[in-house]
Design an enzyme around this catalytic site. Structure first.
Site, PDB file in Angstrom:
ATOM      1  N   GLU A 171      33.529  18.499  11.383  1.00  0.00           N
ATOM      2  CA  GLU A 171      34.393  19.383  12.165  1.00  0.00           C
ATOM      3  C   GLU A 171      34.171  19.292  13.672  1.00  0.00           C
ATOM      4  O   GLU A 171      33.947  20.293  14.353  1.00  0.00           O
ATOM      5  CB  GLU A 171      34.215  20.831  11.689  1.00  0.00           C
ATOM      6  CG  GLU A 171      34.540  21.012  10.213  1.00  0.00           C
ATOM      7  CD  GLU A 171      34.262  22.415   9.698  1.00  0.00           C
ATOM      8  OE1 GLU A 171      33.809  23.274  10.491  1.00  0.00           O
ATOM      9  OE2 GLU A 171      34.480  22.662   8.494  1.00  0.00           O
ATOM     10  N   ASN A 213      33.891  14.235   8.359  1.00  0.00           N
ATOM     11  CA  ASN A 213      34.534  15.243   7.517  1.00  0.00           C
ATOM     12  C   ASN A 213      35.169  16.320   8.390  1.00  0.00           C
ATOM     13  O   ASN A 213      34.549  16.796   9.351  1.00  0.00           O
ATOM     14  CB  ASN A 213      33.474  15.867   6.595  1.00  0.00           C
ATOM     15  CG  ASN A 213      34.058  16.755   5.521  1.00  0.00           C
ATOM     16  OD1 ASN A 213      34.918  16.316   4.755  1.00  0.00           O
ATOM     17  ND2 ASN A 213      33.591  18.000   5.449  1.00  0.00           N
ATOM     18  N   HIS A 250      41.903  22.445   2.432  1.00  0.00           N
ATOM     19  CA  HIS A 250      41.985  23.861   2.055  1.00  0.00           C
ATOM     20  C   HIS A 250      43.440  24.297   2.254  1.00  0.00           C
ATOM     21  O   HIS A 250      43.916  24.391   3.385  1.00  0.00           O
ATOM     22  CB  HIS A 250      41.062  24.711   2.933  1.00  0.00           C
ATOM     23  CG  HIS A 250      39.619  24.345   2.837  1.00  0.00           C
ATOM     24  ND1 HIS A 250      38.888  24.520   1.687  1.00  0.00           N
ATOM     25  CD2 HIS A 250      38.769  23.817   3.754  1.00  0.00           C
ATOM     26  CE1 HIS A 250      37.636  24.122   1.897  1.00  0.00           C
ATOM     27  NE2 HIS A 250      37.536  23.691   3.136  1.00  0.00           N
ATOM     28  N   GLU A 279      36.668  19.085  -0.096  1.00  0.00           N
ATOM     29  CA  GLU A 279      36.460  20.528  -0.246  1.00  0.00           C
ATOM     30  C   GLU A 279      37.731  21.201  -0.767  1.00  0.00           C
ATOM     31  O   GLU A 279      38.105  22.285  -0.326  1.00  0.00           O
ATOM     32  CB  GLU A 279      36.048  21.160   1.092  1.00  0.00           C
ATOM     33  CG  GLU A 279      34.801  20.552   1.691  1.00  0.00           C
ATOM     34  CD  GLU A 279      34.352  21.232   2.985  1.00  0.00           C
ATOM     35  OE1 GLU A 279      34.787  22.391   3.232  1.00  0.00           O
ATOM     36  OE2 GLU A 279      33.573  20.626   3.732  1.00  0.00           O
ATOM     37  N   ASP A 281      40.540  23.293  -2.260  1.00  0.00           N
ATOM     38  CA  ASP A 281      40.905  24.527  -2.954  1.00  0.00           C
ATOM     39  C   ASP A 281      42.316  24.902  -2.520  1.00  0.00           C
ATOM     40  O   ASP A 281      42.739  24.616  -1.398  1.00  0.00           O
ATOM     41  CB  ASP A 281      39.909  25.680  -2.733  1.00  0.00           C
ATOM     42  CG  ASP A 281      39.548  25.925  -1.282  1.00  0.00           C
ATOM     43  OD1 ASP A 281      40.348  25.574  -0.378  1.00  0.00           O
ATOM     44  OD2 ASP A 281      38.474  26.488  -1.015  1.00  0.00           O
TER      45      ASP A 281
END
Length: 499
Positions: A171, A213, A250, A279, A281
């Site tokens: 990030e 990432n 996300h 990651e 979701d």
């Protein structure tokens, strides 16, 4: 994975006429267990990990050490997933709470459990502006740069050989339309801090994949996505060691799966890096949520260099945003509609085609019958070292390079030992063992790759026999031999590019 403690397998009985005896005597239990877990070769995978592996990919989850005592949680972890990411236990504040005093207890619990179950591990994360311990938050300038590089080196060295891929930097770009770097204490040490972290990680663990990432990089049109793309493009052009890009993915109603998601993955892959959904979701429920999960899985399956998918948690109640019920299992551990859509999408997808073999690439060779990988037994480096099959862990002793010998033949070189596959004494007999040997470019070391419906058969130039798993065994440590080319599943290998 360390193989030095493996039991030596007795030479198998003569093949074909005695196959039944072989299975009854040495492999019946393993075969029954394997078939119960995965079904026959080419059948639909019964779990997320098994179905993804059929397509040359992984399906993982984020894991919290504090939940491992929950039997429902740990049971789902063991059954469904083949890749593990520590949710918080490998971040900077957890692994170096005081400067130069490292703490690995909870991270080790996760890593050791995963490896004991034959799962691989994604390391998350080595350098990040967030979840820094207090001592690091209070540093700046050259002192911070030195401390960051020391952290990367020490942690990556400690776990060297146990990690499939590291999120080296997390990030580092800001949201919005500027495409600028995030104004963090790490960024203020100099714009080259990301490159420095990647170089330090490569030195500390040469065999792990090194990833950048980030989140909100799923839409190809976004400035943040383009900025990350330009950085990766620059790194590749200058030889900065970067192997993969992670997409956190996300999603919710305000930030849905973009229509160009597959385009984004493919464009990054075209730079020569793997892409990983790290990651995932998706908030929601029912058929709408299931459809969105299906879209993500199908996008990954459509991109050859999409290595796999990790969901960020197991049950909805384990999620960092549990209010949005964003995962594949409900709070009681029951499969949701989203689970079914993911499993069906994985099983419906086609096996990746081998395409043109890249002599500069490294591949894991996965047997179609057993689902196990071609492996240098016991991490041997000597001439004559045994070649067997073993549960896939993508270690250097399971990575192979195809050295072009001309006329459609290749020597197949181990990344671990530097030796090549070899038929001893130039034998032409059925059942002759495949071993490793120093590369002398002999015809007994040359194999042609015969396309076989998305798989390849490796046929020796000297003997014209195919490389196979003896007796169609599904057991770890089963011998790899040559035999007349029948085109059987135990002679077919999937080439999964890993570098």
């Amino acid at each position: 994975m360390e193989h030095s403690t493996r039991a030596v397998i007795r030479p198998a009985l003569a093949r074909r006429s005695r196959t039944t005896a072989l299975l009854l005597v040495t492999g019946l239990v393993a075969s029954v267990l394997s078939l119960a877990a995965a079904g026959p070769a080419g059948a639909a995978g019964a779990t997320l990990g098994a179905a993804a592996a059929e397509k040359g990919r992984y399906f993982g989850t984020a894991v919290a050490a504090g939940r491992l005592g929950d039997s429902t949680y740990s049971g789902l972890l063991q059954r469904e997933f083949d890749m593990v990411t520590a949710e918080n236990e490998m971040k900077i504040d957890a692994t170096e709470p005081n400067q130069n005093q490292f703490s690995y207890g909870n991270a080790d619990r996760i890593v050791n459990l995963a490896r004991s179950q034959g799962k691989r591990v994604r390391g998350h994360t080595l350098a990040w502006h967030s979840q820094q311990p207090g001592w690091m938050q209070n540093m700046s300038g050259s002192a911070l740069r030195s401390a960051m590089l020391n952290h990367v080196t020490k942690v990556a060295t400690y776990y060297a050989g146990k990690i499939y891929a590291w999120d080296v930097v997390n990030e580092a770009f800001q949201d919005g339309s500027s495409g600028a770097r995030r104004d963090s204490n790490l960024q203020r040490t100099g714009n080259d801090w990301i490159e420095a972290a990647f170089r330090a990680a490569r030195t500390a663990d040469p065999n792990a994949k090194l990833c950048y990432n980030d989140y909100n990089t799923d839409d190809w049109s976004h400035a943040k996505t383009q900025a990350v793309y330009r950085m990766v493009q620059d790194f590749k052009s200058r030889g900065v060691p970067i192997d993969c890009v992670g997409f956190q993915s996300h999603f919710n109603a305000q930030s849905p799966v973009p229509s160009n998601y597959q385009t984004t993955l493919q464009n990054f892959a075209n730079l020569g890096v793997d892409v990983q959904i790290t990651e995932l979701d998706i908030e929601g429920s029912g058929s709408a949520q299931a459809s969105n999960y299906e879209r993500v899985v199908n996008a990954c399956l459509a991109v050859t260099r999409c290595a796999g998918i990790t969901v960020w948690g197991i049950r909805d109640t384990d999620s960092w945003r549990s209010y949005g019920t964003p995962l594949l299992f409900d709070g009681s551990g029951n499969k949701k509609a989203a689970y079914t859509s993911v499993l069906n999408a994985l099983n419906a997808g086609s096996n990746p085609q081998p395409g043109v073999i890249d002599p500069s690439a490294w591949y894991v060779l996965v047997n179609r019958n057993s689902g196990k990988a071609l492996d240098v037994y016991g991490l041997a480096t000597n001439d004559g070292g045994r070649i067997t099959q073993w549960t896939r862990n993508s270690g250097a002793n399971q990575q192979w390079q195809f050295l072009d010998s001309g006329s459609g033949y290749y020597r197949v070189k181990s990344r671990h030992s530097g030796k090549v596959l070899d038929v001893p004494n130039s034998s032409t007999a059925d059942g002759a063992a495949i071993q490793q040997w120093t590369d002398h470019s002999g015809v007994n070391q040359q194999f042609r790759a015969v396309e076989s419906g998305g798989y390849v058969r490796l046929v020796n130039r000297n003997s014209n026999k195919a490389v196979e798993i003896q007796g169609s065994s599904t057991a770890d440590g089963a011998n790899v031999v040559q035999y007349g080319d029948t085109g059987g599943n135990n002679q077919q290998w999937q080439l999964v590019r890993v570098g």
